[in-house]
Scaffold this motif. Structure first.
Motif, mmCIF file in Angstrom:
data_model
loop_
_atom_site.group_PDB
_atom_site.id
_atom_site.type_symbol
_atom_site.label_atom_id
_atom_site.label_comp_id
_atom_site.label_asym_id
_atom_site.label_seq_id
_atom_site.Cartn_x
_atom_site.Cartn_y
_atom_site.Cartn_z
ATOM 1 N N ALA A 173 0.830 -1.206 0.000
ATOM 2 C CA ALA A 173 0.000 0.000 0.000
ATOM 3 C C ALA A 173 0.862 1.253 0.000
ATOM 4 C CB ALA A 173 -0.926 -0.007 1.214
ATOM 5 N N LEU A 174 1.913 1.250 0.843
ATOM 6 C CA LEU A 174 2.798 2.417 0.882
ATOM 7 C C LEU A 174 3.509 2.614 -0.445
ATOM 8 C CD1 LEU A 174 4.458 2.289 4.433
ATOM 9 C CD2 LEU A 174 2.452 3.564 3.679
ATOM 10 N N LEU A 175 3.878 1.501 -1.098
ATOM 11 C CA LEU A 175 4.600 1.606 -2.366
ATOM 12 C C LEU A 175 3.677 2.051 -3.501
ATOM 13 C CD1 LEU A 175 7.193 1.132 -4.010
ATOM 14 C CD2 LEU A 175 6.473 -1.234 -4.326
ATOM 15 N N LYS A 176 2.521 1.431 -3.642
ATOM 16 C CA LYS A 176 1.654 1.696 -4.797
ATOM 17 C C LYS A 176 0.775 2.936 -4.631
ATOM 18 C CE LYS A 176 1.185 -2.975 -6.670
ATOM 19 N NZ LYS A 176 0.203 -4.033 -7.039
ATOM 20 N N TYR A 177 0.420 3.236 -3.365
ATOM 21 C CA TYR A 177 -0.529 4.335 -3.127
ATOM 22 C C TYR A 177 0.055 5.451 -2.264
ATOM 23 C CZ TYR A 177 -3.509 0.456 -4.566
ATOM 24 O OH TYR A 177 -4.050 -0.605 -5.243
ATOM 25 N N GLY A 178 1.216 5.206 -1.653
ATOM 26 C CA GLY A 178 1.852 6.222 -0.824
ATOM 27 C C GLY A 178 1.179 6.421 0.516
ATOM 28 N N THR A 179 0.263 5.527 0.881
ATOM 29 C CA THR A 179 -0.482 5.649 2.126
ATOM 30 C C THR A 179 -1.057 4.297 2.494
ATOM 31 O OG1 THR A 179 -2.396 6.712 3.180
ATOM 32 C CG2 THR A 179 -2.556 6.313 0.829
ATOM 33 N N ASP A 180 -1.363 4.120 3.790
ATOM 34 C CA ASP A 180 -2.045 2.894 4.205
ATOM 35 C C ASP A 180 -3.558 3.111 4.254
ATOM 36 O OD1 ASP A 180 -2.153 4.515 6.409
ATOM 37 O OD2 ASP A 180 -1.298 3.076 7.826
ATOM 38 N N LYS A 181 -4.013 4.223 3.655
ATOM 39 C CA LYS A 181 -5.450 4.516 3.527
ATOM 40 C C LYS A 181 -5.761 4.819 2.058
ATOM 41 C CE LYS A 181 -5.172 6.787 8.040
ATOM 42 N NZ LYS A 181 -3.731 6.508 8.137
ATOM 43 N N PRO A 182 -5.546 3.882 1.163
ATOM 44 C CA PRO A 182 -5.674 4.176 -0.274
ATOM 45 C C PRO A 182 -7.113 4.375 -0.720
ATOM 46 C CG PRO A 182 -5.276 1.843 0.058
ATOM 47 C CD PRO A 182 -5.135 2.487 1.404
ATOM 48 N N ASP A 183 -7.286 5.326 -1.618
ATOM 49 C CA ASP A 183 -8.577 5.561 -2.264
ATOM 50 C C ASP A 183 -8.556 4.791 -3.582
ATOM 51 O OD1 ASP A 183 -10.865 6.434 -3.470
ATOM 52 O OD2 ASP A 183 -10.526 8.564 -3.076
ATOM 53 N N LEU A 184 -9.255 3.677 -3.637
ATOM 54 C CA LEU A 184 -9.222 2.829 -4.822
ATOM 55 C C LEU A 184 -10.088 3.356 -5.964
ATOM 56 C CD1 LEU A 184 -9.154 -0.800 -3.361
ATOM 57 C CD2 LEU A 184 -7.285 0.812 -3.773
ATOM 58 N N ARG A 185 -10.773 4.470 -5.750
ATOM 59 C CA ARG A 185 -11.468 5.118 -6.874
ATOM 60 C C ARG A 185 -10.465 5.800 -7.792
ATOM 61 N NH1 ARG A 185 -15.079 9.328 -4.045
ATOM 62 N NH2 ARG A 185 -13.065 9.567 -2.979
ATOM 63 N N ASN A 186 -9.267 6.014 -7.293
ATOM 64 C CA ASN A 186 -8.191 6.647 -8.055
ATOM 65 C C ASN A 186 -7.416 5.556 -8.802
ATOM 66 O OD1 ASN A 186 -5.829 7.891 -8.922
ATOM 67 N ND2 ASN A 186 -5.477 9.013 -7.028
ATOM 68 N N PRO A 187 -7.385 5.579 -10.133
ATOM 69 C CA PRO A 187 -6.739 4.500 -10.889
ATOM 70 C C PRO A 187 -5.213 4.592 -10.944
ATOM 71 C CG PRO A 187 -7.580 6.148 -12.398
ATOM 72 C CD PRO A 187 -8.000 6.592 -11.017
ATOM 73 N N LEU A 188 -4.627 5.705 -10.523
ATOM 74 C CA LEU A 188 -3.176 5.890 -10.648
ATOM 75 C C LEU A 188 -2.412 5.041 -9.637
ATOM 76 C CD1 LEU A 188 -2.962 9.772 -11.136
ATOM 77 C CD2 LEU A 188 -3.229 7.973 -12.865
ATOM 78 N N LEU A 189 -1.304 4.472 -10.089
ATOM 79 C CA LEU A 189 -0.428 3.682 -9.221
ATOM 80 C C LEU A 189 0.973 4.284 -9.220
ATOM 81 C CD1 LEU A 189 -1.420 0.014 -10.153
ATOM 82 C CD2 LEU A 189 -2.174 1.352 -8.185
ATOM 83 N N ILE A 190 1.605 4.273 -8.050
ATOM 84 C CA ILE A 190 2.972 4.773 -7.896
ATOM 85 C C ILE A 190 3.947 3.652 -8.222
ATOM 86 C CG2 ILE A 190 4.618 5.733 -6.235
ATOM 87 C CD1 ILE A 190 2.108 6.708 -4.634
ATOM 88 N N THR A 191 5.051 3.985 -8.842
ATOM 89 C CA THR A 191 6.079 2.996 -9.187
ATOM 90 C C THR A 191 7.408 3.398 -8.567
ATOM 91 O OG1 THR A 191 4.982 2.590 -11.308
ATOM 92 C CG2 THR A 191 7.254 1.798 -11.073
ATOM 93 N N ASP A 192 8.112 2.405 -8.008
ATOM 94 C CA ASP A 192 9.460 2.652 -7.478
ATOM 95 C C ASP A 192 10.447 2.607 -8.647
ATOM 96 O OD1 ASP A 192 11.742 2.902 -6.024
ATOM 97 O OD2 ASP A 192 11.679 0.919 -5.102
#
Length: 591
Positions: free
Chosen positions: A284-303
């Motif tokens: 969650a921290l890697l892909k969404y930057g938070t442990d409270k992700p809003d899954l309505r948002n389609p964007l994913l973070i990449t390392d």
């Protein structure tokens, strides 16, 4: 005929035409048409239009009254003419021709309007909350809250849970948030505490041999207010289950939450029970930057840290060399956006307290911006391939420590999606965050400490505590998140005294401290405790989401302000010297 009413103000229809009726309520609005006076009469249920002609004795009475006065009106139900029918009102096809009006209570001049939903200063709204609650939107929110609680209670009972009430006066706990203390009159110098949650009591209910407990529990924490957190007190759906695994807890509560949201969704989409995604904490921290992700948002973070190691972009290469990371956030279909869009994002990041937000632009496969120029076209193509972005998609970069980069990338992910209109509308997207770390390193104290809940069962039990690096141990702990809002934390509990002593020892607590601070629970566990677990979704937050309100105070009947003050009842307040003397308390001037 009943002394106050034969019908409510939402009940009369064309079928009642010709009847003599009696209605009671508040004067909501008045419209004077010279020879005719129209009054919207409001009660808890709705509105009915009252009409009085200038010859009627009711005319003078209604004409002189201020809005919000309480009256009883007796008169005949008549049909409205076709051109005056109000299709937006349940009673819009009829009106009551007033024959007699009895004034039950005259209203003084109002400090705030009731008949409009226009914004009004919060200080006035909270001071005169009983007036604010007469407004349609707030009234509807509170009724929604009542309906949601009734639905939750019914669904929990259907799932085999039994409702119990746990104590309000209890002992102070050294763990968690700041307590509200209550002095004892009969035990001078000693204090009760209001429960931050029924945590220990609900676990003791399991030790006592009951199997599935729940309650709509009041909780008290001396915390600062936030938009999604009320200061002082809040309510939660508290539940606990015996002889269960993590999956059993999920299977029990998902139908309740999904069912409640579907019941009150009004056409909005809800994640079905049995389909809540499980997202590990680190993922969650890697892909969404938070442990409270809003899954309505389609964007994913990449390392993309590895892509900048020894790269031509010296700033990022230097940070990576020192142990920092680089996270990338896609900005889809931004080829037609001006440079200002990207610069504004950078300025936004600085205004949020970050050093800045790097970016690379792309149009028709051609890269632009300082990062792309220095990193090189080949390197940028590799990053684009790893991220899965297209030839007209830009990229934002967050660099720093793992924690700082995650915070910036997570905030940027939300900001980009909002700016580009990518967040799914009219949907409630649930997920579970699982596999929380059991321990973390406390930089300030220079020691290992509990990461979240100290009473969670470590994955691997005693063997993990004795053989693993504490920072690698995961807990059977989980959060429920909906649309980026944390609804609750929960866990499979540590029910074994030996494992509990060892876990606290790793965090620097002596056995004697555990026995002293958590005597009630640790002693109970020594007489046979079942494996058990549960959670506690927040009622206020559930209703806030369903009501689509940005502030939690809009769904609480009598909320405090951000300073934890009740402006209506003037609390907190000074008390009489006699009361302090009875409690053996002396007030000390803070100065």
């Amino acid at each position: 005929m009943h002394v106050y009413r034969t019908h409510t103000c939402a009940e009369l229809r064309l079928s009642n035409v010709g009847e003599t009726v009696r209605l009671s309520g508040w004067v909501h609005r008045k419209r004077d048409h010279g020879h005719l006076l129209f009054v919207d009469l409001r009660d808890h249920y709705g509105l009915t239009q009252i009409v009085a002609d200038a010859e009627s004795p009711a005319f003078k009475t209604l004409d002189r009254l201020r809005v919000e006065s309480v009256v009883t009106v007796e008169g005949e139900v008549v049909a409205r003419s076709p051109e005056t029918v109000n299709p937006n009102l349940d009673t819009g096809e009829i009106e009551v021709r007033a024959g007699k009006v009895t004034v039950q209570s005259e209203a003084a001049e109002l400090p705030m309007p009731v008949s409009t939903e226009a914004d009004y200063p919060e200080e006035i709204r909270l001071k005169y909350r009983y007036l604010d609650l007469r407004r349609e939107q707030v009234h509807r929110n509170i009724m929604l809250r009542a309906s949601v609680i009734a639905s939750i209670r019914r669904r929990m009972i259907e799932q085999g849970f039994t409702e119990f009430q746990t104590p309000i006066l209890t002992s102070s706990s050294p763990e968690g948030a700041r307590d509200y203390l209550v002095p004892s009159r009969v035990h001078p110098g000693k204090f009760y505490a209001l429960p931050q949650a029924p945590q220990m009591f609900k676990q003791l209910i399991m030790v006592a041999g009951f199997d599935r407990y729940f309650q709509i529990a009041p909780c008290f924490r001396d915390e600062d207010a936030r938009a999604d957190r009320s200061p002082g007190e809040f309510y939660q759906l508290d539940f606990e289950m015996s002889f269960v695994t993590q999956e059993d807890v999920f299977a029990a509560i998902e139908p309740v939450l999904s069912g409640v949201f579907q019941e009150f969704a009004n056409g909005r989409t809800v994640t079905p029970a049995g389909e809540f995604p499980r997202i590990p904490y680190n993922e969650a921290l890697l892909k969404y930057g938070t442990d409270k992700p809003d899954l309505r948002n389609p964007l994913l973070i990449t390392d993309v840290t590895g892509e900048f190691k020894g790269s031509g972009f010296g700033l990022f290469a230097g940070l990576v060399e020192k142990g920092s990371v680089v996270r990338a956030v896609p900005a889809p279909r931004t080829a037609e956006k001006s440079r200002k869009f990207f610069d504004d994002m950078n300025e936004w990041a600085r205004s949020e307290g970050f050093a800045g937000l790097g970016y690379a632009t792309r149009k028709g496969g051609e890269w632009g911006g300082p990062i792309a120029k220095n990193h090189g076209e080949e390197g940028m193509h590799r990053i684009a391939e790893v991220m899965g972005v297209g030839p007209d998609d830009g990229i934002f970069f967050a660099a720093g420590t793992a924690d700082d980069a995650a915070k910036l990338a997570g905030a940027a992910r939300t900001r980009v999606a909002e700016q580009l209109g990518l967040i799914e509308k009219d949907a409630f997207r649930f997920c579970w965050i699982v596999d929380f770390p059991m321990f973390e390193f406390n930089e300030e104290q220079g020691k290992i400490d509990f990461s979240h809940n100290p009473f969670s069962m470590p994955q691997g039990g005693m063997e993990a505590l004795e053989s693993k690096d504490p920072l690698d141990i995961l807990a059977w702990q989980y959060d429920i998140v909906c649309n980026g809002v944390e609804l609750s934390s929960g866990a499979i509990r540590n029910h074994r005294p030996d494992i509990m002593y060892k876990a606290f020892e790793i965090a620097g607590y002596m056995r004697e401290e555990v026995d002293s601070n958590f005597a009630g629970m640790i002693n109970a566990f020594k007489f046979g405790a079942p494996p058990h677990g549960g959670s506690a979704p927040g009622i206020d937050r559930i209703v806030m989401l369903l009501a689509d309100e940005p502030n939690i105070r809009e769904v609480i009947v009598f909320p405090m302000n951000q300073k934890a003050e009740d402006l209506m009842m003037n609390a907190p307040s000074a008390v009489m010297p006699k009361q302090l003397k009875e409690l053996h308390i002396r007030v000390v001037d803070p100065s």
